[in-house]
Scaffold this active site. Structure first.
Site, PDB file in Angstrom:
ATOM      1  N   TYR A 139       0.851  -1.196   0.000  1.00 19.62           N
ATOM      2  CA  TYR A 139       0.000   0.000   0.000  1.00 19.62           C
ATOM      3  C   TYR A 139       0.889   1.251   0.000  1.00 19.62           C
ATOM      4  CZ  TYR A 139      -2.810   3.724   2.184  1.00 19.62           C
ATOM      5  OH  TYR A 139      -3.406   4.933   2.480  1.00 19.62           O
TER       6      TYR A 139
ATOM      7  N   LYS B  34       1.445   4.272  -2.674  1.00 20.77           N
ATOM      8  CA  LYS B  34       1.043   5.656  -2.318  1.00 20.77           C
ATOM      9  C   LYS B  34       2.214   6.609  -2.635  1.00 20.77           C
ATOM     10  CE  LYS B  34      -2.402   6.946  -0.593  1.00 20.77           C
ATOM     11  NZ  LYS B  34      -3.684   7.369  -1.248  1.00 20.77           N
TER      12      LYS B  34
END
Ligand SMILES: NC(=O)C1=CN([C@@H]2O[C@H](COP(=O)(O)OP(=O)(O)OC[C@H]3O[C@@H](n4cnc5c(N)ncnc54)[C@H](O)[C@@H]3O)[C@@H](O)[C@H]2O)C=CC1
Ligand SMILES: CC(C)CCC[C@@H](C)[C@H]1CC[C@H]2C3=C(CC[C@]12C)[C@@]1(C)CCC(=O)C[C@@H]1CC3
Length: 346
Positions: free
Chosen positions: A144, A148
């Site tokens: 994740y 990002k």
């Protein structure tokens, strides 16, 4: 001859507007007189003043109708961190964000506000009052975070002050509030399974938890202050409650507010972190045979046992940001909003 309609400055689109943050943002934008187009892979509510467009943000043709004649776009869509699905994060957060930028550019959108994350600089070591000039994590702790980082870079690099798309990234941290699908539900689920008895480490580590309405406020201020001559162009901004709190005090306040016992017994940080690494590896190896998701992932254990709080001075200086809701008020509004998660609720 085709004439381009001049987009109304009170029109905007929210990509990811069916989600936790997205819906709070939509509600505040409506209150402030905006008409809103929501683009999301799912529709989770209906509201007057909102037009829904259902689709995958990786599909430019699906995105176009939602972004047409809109001067301002908020992009707050992402797969949930808990999915831990590398291919999905790469497709949605990286390729999909490229598609969003292309669609914005082609359609003459003037401003793009990205919801990034303060975790783009976090790699498991203490961060105390971190400013926006801390380098991106060289070794992000999960897929994740890895995507990002790539997403934020793409959006900030796309900023074009010479009459093109203007961009800015908001980096919130530990968003909580009514309808949050992860922090409170995961915490309560862990407590109900009897696993919230322990404090990881000595319990003195300070962190940021940010009430969702403050995060929304930061997004709207960023949109309204983003102009070719403003310092916001192509920059990331931390948005926090500006009230760092001990991680375990925050957890205890939420748990006790919902009728559960606060964690009491201490476990050494390195022991729990080592166990979490082992479990994560085991889950990875066994993935083709059995799907199991450990609650205590290395990222969660690190977040629970280290300092990670950030300065929001830049947002105060450049956009007049100041948190609107205190941590105490935010926690009490959050606790009240979850009657079904109270201890003993059916
Ligand atoms: N919740 C938190 O503590 C933090 C969240 N963030 C960021 O804030 C943003 C919003 O997060 P939340 O509201 O918590 O998550 P959420 O899961 O409630 O909302 C995300 C929304 O994105 C939509 N979405 C996912 N994939 C999509 C796709 N391919 N096409 C169209 N829509 C898609 C989902 O359907 C969902 O409605 C995300 O970008 C997240 O990375 C940043 C820092 C902290
Ligand atoms: C099992 C317990 C040790 C912890 C339970 C609470 C956690 C689920 C949450 C505490 C801090 C939260 C957090 C995020 C998700 C939920 C927590 C781990 C993020 C990773 C969400 C996405 C981000 O961009 C950063 C957040 C940091 C804090």
């Amino acid at each position: 001859m085709t004439t381009r309609v001049r987009p109304s400055s009170k029109r905007c689109a929210v990509i990811g507007g069916s989600g936790f943050l997205g819906r709070h943002l939509v509600e505040k934008l409506l209150e402030r007189g905006y008409s809103v187009a929501v683009f999301d892979i799912r529709q989770s509510y209906e509201l007057p003043g909102v037009t829904f467009y259902q689709g995958d943000l990786c599909d430019k043709e699906a995105l176009r109708p939602a972004l047409k004649d809109v001067p301002l776009v908020f992009h707050c869509a992402s797969p949930a961190p808990a999915s831990d699905d590398r291919a999905l994060f790469q497709r949605v957060n990286v390729q999909g964000t490229r598609t969003v930028i292309q669609a914005c550019t082609e359609l003459g959108v003037q401003k793009l506000v990205l919801t990034s994350s303060a975790s783009v600089v976090y790699e498991g070591a203490d961060i105390k009052n971190g400013t926006e000039d801390i380098p991106y994590a060289a070794k992000p702790m999960d897929y994740y975070t890895e995507t990002k980082i790539k997403q934020e870079k793409l959006v900030l690099q796309a900023c074009d002050k010479e009459g093109g798309l203007l961009t800015v990234a908001i980096r919130p941290h530990g968003i909580f509030g009514p309808r949050d699908p992860q922090l409170v539900p995961i915490l309560v689920d862990t407590a109900r399974r009897g696993k919230m008895k322990f404090i990881i480490g000595d319990g003195t580590n300070l962190v940021d938890f940010t009430f969702v309405e403050n995060v929304v406020h930061g997004h709207i201020l960023a949109a309204e202050h983003l102009r070719p001559e403003s310092p916001l162009c192509g920059k990331p901004y931390h948005i926090t409650n500006d009230e760092p709190i001990r991680f375990w005090d925050f957890m205890s306040k939420v748990l006790v507010g919902l009728g559960y016992a606060a964690p009491r017994y201490h476990l050494p940080y390195m022991l729990v972190y080592g166990l979490a690494m082992l479990l994560w590896l085991l889950a990875l190896l066994l993935r083709p045979l059995v799907a199991f998701k450990p609650t205590f992932t290395p990222m969660r254990v690190a977040l629970a046992g280290t300092h990670h709080y950030y300065s929001c001075e830049a947002a105060k200086r450049d956009m007049g940001y100041k948190p609107l809701v205190s941590l105490t008020e935010g926690i009490s509004r959050t606790v009240e909003s979850y009657p079904h998660l109270r201890h003993g609720a059916p």
